[in-house]
Design a protein around this motif. Structure first.
Motif, short mmCIF file in Angstrom:
data_model
loop_
_atom_site.label_atom_id
_atom_site.label_comp_id
_atom_site.label_asym_id
_atom_site.label_seq_id
_atom_site.Cartn_x
_atom_site.Cartn_y
_atom_site.Cartn_z
N UNK A 1 -14.77 18.63 -20.73
CA UNK A 1 -15.02 18.27 -22.36
C UNK A 1 -15.76 17.08 -22.43
N UNK A 2 -15.50 15.98 -21.40
CA UNK A 2 -15.88 14.64 -21.35
C UNK A 2 -17.22 14.79 -20.99
N UNK A 3 -17.65 15.49 -20.01
CA UNK A 3 -19.01 15.62 -19.64
C UNK A 3 -19.86 16.24 -20.59
N UNK A 4 -19.49 17.45 -21.48
CA UNK A 4 -20.02 18.13 -22.60
C UNK A 4 -20.16 16.93 -23.66
N UNK A 5 -19.09 16.05 -23.93
CA UNK A 5 -19.46 15.07 -25.01
C UNK A 5 -20.55 14.33 -24.80
N UNK A 6 -20.83 13.78 -23.41
CA UNK A 6 -21.84 12.72 -23.11
C UNK A 6 -23.12 13.71 -23.14
N UNK A 7 -23.21 14.88 -22.95
CA UNK A 7 -24.24 15.45 -23.17
C UNK A 7 -24.63 15.53 -24.59
N UNK A 8 -23.66 15.68 -25.56
CA UNK A 8 -24.10 15.81 -27.00
C UNK A 8 -24.61 14.57 -27.42
N UNK A 9 -24.00 13.48 -27.07
CA UNK A 9 -24.71 12.00 -27.22
C UNK A 9 -26.02 11.92 -26.78
N UNK A 10 -26.40 12.36 -25.69
CA UNK A 10 -27.45 12.27 -25.17
C UNK A 10 -28.75 13.05 -25.88
N UNK A 11 -28.11 14.04 -26.35
CA UNK A 11 -29.31 14.85 -27.53
C UNK A 11 -29.06 14.22 -28.73
N UNK A 12 -28.25 13.45 -29.26
CA UNK A 12 -28.30 13.15 -30.65
C UNK A 12 -29.11 11.73 -30.46
N UNK A 13 -28.77 11.05 -29.29
CA UNK A 13 -29.73 9.86 -29.01
C UNK A 13 -30.97 9.99 -28.45
N UNK A 14 -31.45 11.11 -28.15
CA UNK A 14 -32.52 11.45 -27.34
C UNK A 14 -32.96 10.55 -26.17
N UNK B 1 -31.68 10.41 -22.17
CA UNK B 1 -31.01 11.06 -20.95
C UNK B 1 -30.21 10.19 -20.21
N UNK B 2 -30.42 8.83 -20.29
CA UNK B 2 -29.42 7.92 -19.54
C UNK B 2 -27.95 8.24 -20.21
N UNK B 3 -27.77 8.81 -21.52
CA UNK B 3 -26.54 9.12 -22.01
C UNK B 3 -25.96 10.37 -21.24
N UNK B 4 -26.59 11.00 -20.70
CA UNK B 4 -25.88 12.10 -19.99
C UNK B 4 -25.05 11.57 -18.59
N UNK B 5 -23.96 12.28 -18.31
CA UNK B 5 -23.16 11.67 -17.18
C UNK B 5 -22.81 12.97 -16.40
N UNK B 6 -22.79 12.77 -15.11
CA UNK B 6 -22.03 13.76 -14.30
C UNK B 6 -20.74 13.56 -13.80
N UNK B 7 -20.28 14.04 -12.98
CA UNK B 7 -18.83 14.05 -12.67
C UNK B 7 -18.27 12.57 -12.06
N UNK B 8 -19.09 11.96 -11.47
CA UNK B 8 -18.72 10.71 -10.88
C UNK B 8 -18.59 9.53 -11.94
N UNK B 9 -19.83 9.60 -12.93
CA UNK B 9 -19.79 8.62 -14.02
C UNK B 9 -18.75 8.93 -15.06
N UNK B 10 -18.44 10.33 -15.29
CA UNK B 10 -17.53 10.60 -16.34
C UNK B 10 -16.11 9.98 -15.83
N UNK C 1 -27.24 11.29 -11.52
CA UNK C 1 -28.66 11.70 -11.42
C UNK C 1 -29.13 12.74 -11.65
N UNK C 2 -28.57 13.82 -10.98
CA UNK C 2 -28.59 15.44 -11.37
C UNK C 2 -28.92 15.77 -13.03
N UNK C 3 -27.52 15.18 -13.60
CA UNK C 3 -27.19 15.32 -14.89
C UNK C 3 -28.70 14.54 -15.86
N UNK C 4 -28.87 13.26 -15.58
CA UNK C 4 -29.92 12.72 -16.22
C UNK C 4 -31.08 13.36 -15.99
N UNK C 5 -31.42 13.82 -14.61
CA UNK C 5 -32.79 14.31 -14.60
C UNK C 5 -33.01 15.70 -15.24
#
Length: 278
Positions: free
Chosen positions: A217-230, A232-241, A142-146
Motif C-alpha cells: 500500500x505504501x509503494x502504491x501511495x508513493x506512485x500516486x504522489x509521483x503521478x499527482x506531482x508529475x 518520477x523521483x517521488x516513486x519509491x521501490x521496496x528499499x526506499x519505502x 531506480x527501477x521504480x523511478x525509471x
C-alpha cells in the motif's frame, strides 16, 4: 466400454495425475522460494533499522546477500528455478483453474494471470543475476523511478501511473485484510495440522500478511504522489519505502516491526509450501 475406450481413459487419467504431480511440485518449490526472498529482505530491513544503511533491503539486496553465502551460486539457481515453478503453477491456474469451488471463475483466472506475469519477471531477474552476478537485478528504487518516468512520457501517462498506484494501494489493503480475516484458511490443509501448529501458522499469516500489505500500500501511495506531482523521483521501490518507515514519528521502531512482519511472512510461505491445497 470397449478396450480402446478403456485404454484412452486410462491414458487421460495418467496424464492428469502426472500434470497434477508436476504442478504440485512446482507450486511448493515456488512458495518455498518466495519464503527465502522474504526472509532475506526482512533480515536486511532489520539491519537497516539498526543502523546499517549500506544494506539494500529489496530483492536485489537479497540476491547479493545470498550470493555471498557458501554454495551461493547453487542457491541462486535453486531460488530462480523455484520461482519458475511458481510462475508455471500460476499459469496452470490461469489456464485450467485452481482448487476450490470458485477456482474456475474469470476473477480467479485473471488474478492467476497477473500473478503469473509477476513471477515471470521475478524469476527472470533472479536467473539473470545467477548468470551475470552483477547488480542483483538492479535497485528497486531506480527501477521504480525509471518505469514511472517512461510511463509519464506517454499520452495520458499521468493518469496511467496514478491508476496503477491506486491499484497497488487497493491490492495492499486487500492483502492485509485477507491476512487479518484469515482467508488463507481456505487454501490450507488445516486438518493435517496440530492445534499448536495452526496457531503458529496464524501468527505468521496474520502478522506477516498485514506487514506485506502495508508495504504494498505504501509503494502504491508513493506512485500516486509521483503521478499527482508529475515527478518520477517521488516513486519509491521496496528499499526506499522500507526506509521511509524509519523516518516516521515512530522512528526505526516502526521499521523493526515491518521487518519482523516480513520475516514472519517468509515463514508463512514455508507453511504454505507444506500445507497449501494445489
Amino acid at each position: 466400454m470397449d478396450t480402446g475406450a478403456w485404454a484412452w481413459t486410462g491414458r487421460f487419467r495418467a496424464r492428469q495425475a502426472a500434470r497434477g504431480s508436476v504442478t504440485e511440485g512446482a507450486a511448493r518449490a515456488g512458495l518455498a522460494a518466495r519464503g527465502v526472498i522474504y526472509l532475506l529482505v526482512g533480515a536486511l530491513a532489520l539491519q537497516v533499522a539498526f543502523g546499517d544503511t549500506s544494506k539494500q533491503a529489496d530483492r536485489g539486496g537479497a540476491l547479493e546477500e545470498l550470493a555471498q553465502k557458501p554454495f551461493g551460486a547453487v542457491l541462486l539457481w535453486a531460488l530462480g528455478i523455484g520461482l519458475v515453478g511458481m510462475a508455471l503453477w500460476r499459469l496452470s491456474e490461469a489456464l485450467f483453474g485452481s482448487v476450490g469451488k470458485d477456482g474456475r471463475t474469470a476473477r480467479k483466472r485473471l488474478l492467476a494471470t497477473g500473478r503469473f506475469a509477476c513471477y515471470v519477471f521475478v524469476a527472470y531477474s533472479v536467473l539473470s543475476f545467477a548468470v551475470s552476478r552483477s547488480h542483483g537485478g538492479g535497485s528497486s528504487d531506480q527501477q521504480s523511478r525509471d518505469a514511472t518516468a517512461r510511463a509519464l512520457e506517454i499520452p495520458a501517462g499521468q493518469w496511467l501511473v496514478g491508476a496503477a498506484g491506486v491499484g497497488v494501494v487497493v491490492g495492499g489493503i486487500w492483502i492485509g485484510v485477507w491476512a487479518v480475516l484469515r482467508k488463507y484458511h481456505d487454501d490450507l490443509q488445516l486438518g493435517r495440522m496440530s492445534r499448536r501448529t495452526r496457531r503458529l501458522v496464524d501468527v505468521t499469516g496474520v502478522v506477516g500478511g498485514a506487514a506485506r500489505g502495508l508495504v504494498f500500500a505504501a509503494i502504491g501511495a508513493f506512485a500516486v504522489r509521483a503521478a499527482v506531482d508529475y515527478s518520477p523521483e517521488r516513486a519509491k521501490g521496496l528499499d526506499d519505502t522500507l526506509r521511509t518507515f524509519a523516518d516516521t514519528p515512530l522512528g526505526p521502531s516502526l521499521l523493526v516491526c515491518v521487518a519482523a512482519g516480513l520475516l514472519l511472512f517468509g515463514l508463512f510461505s514455508f507453511a504454505m509450501a507444506r500445507w497449501q491445497h494445489v
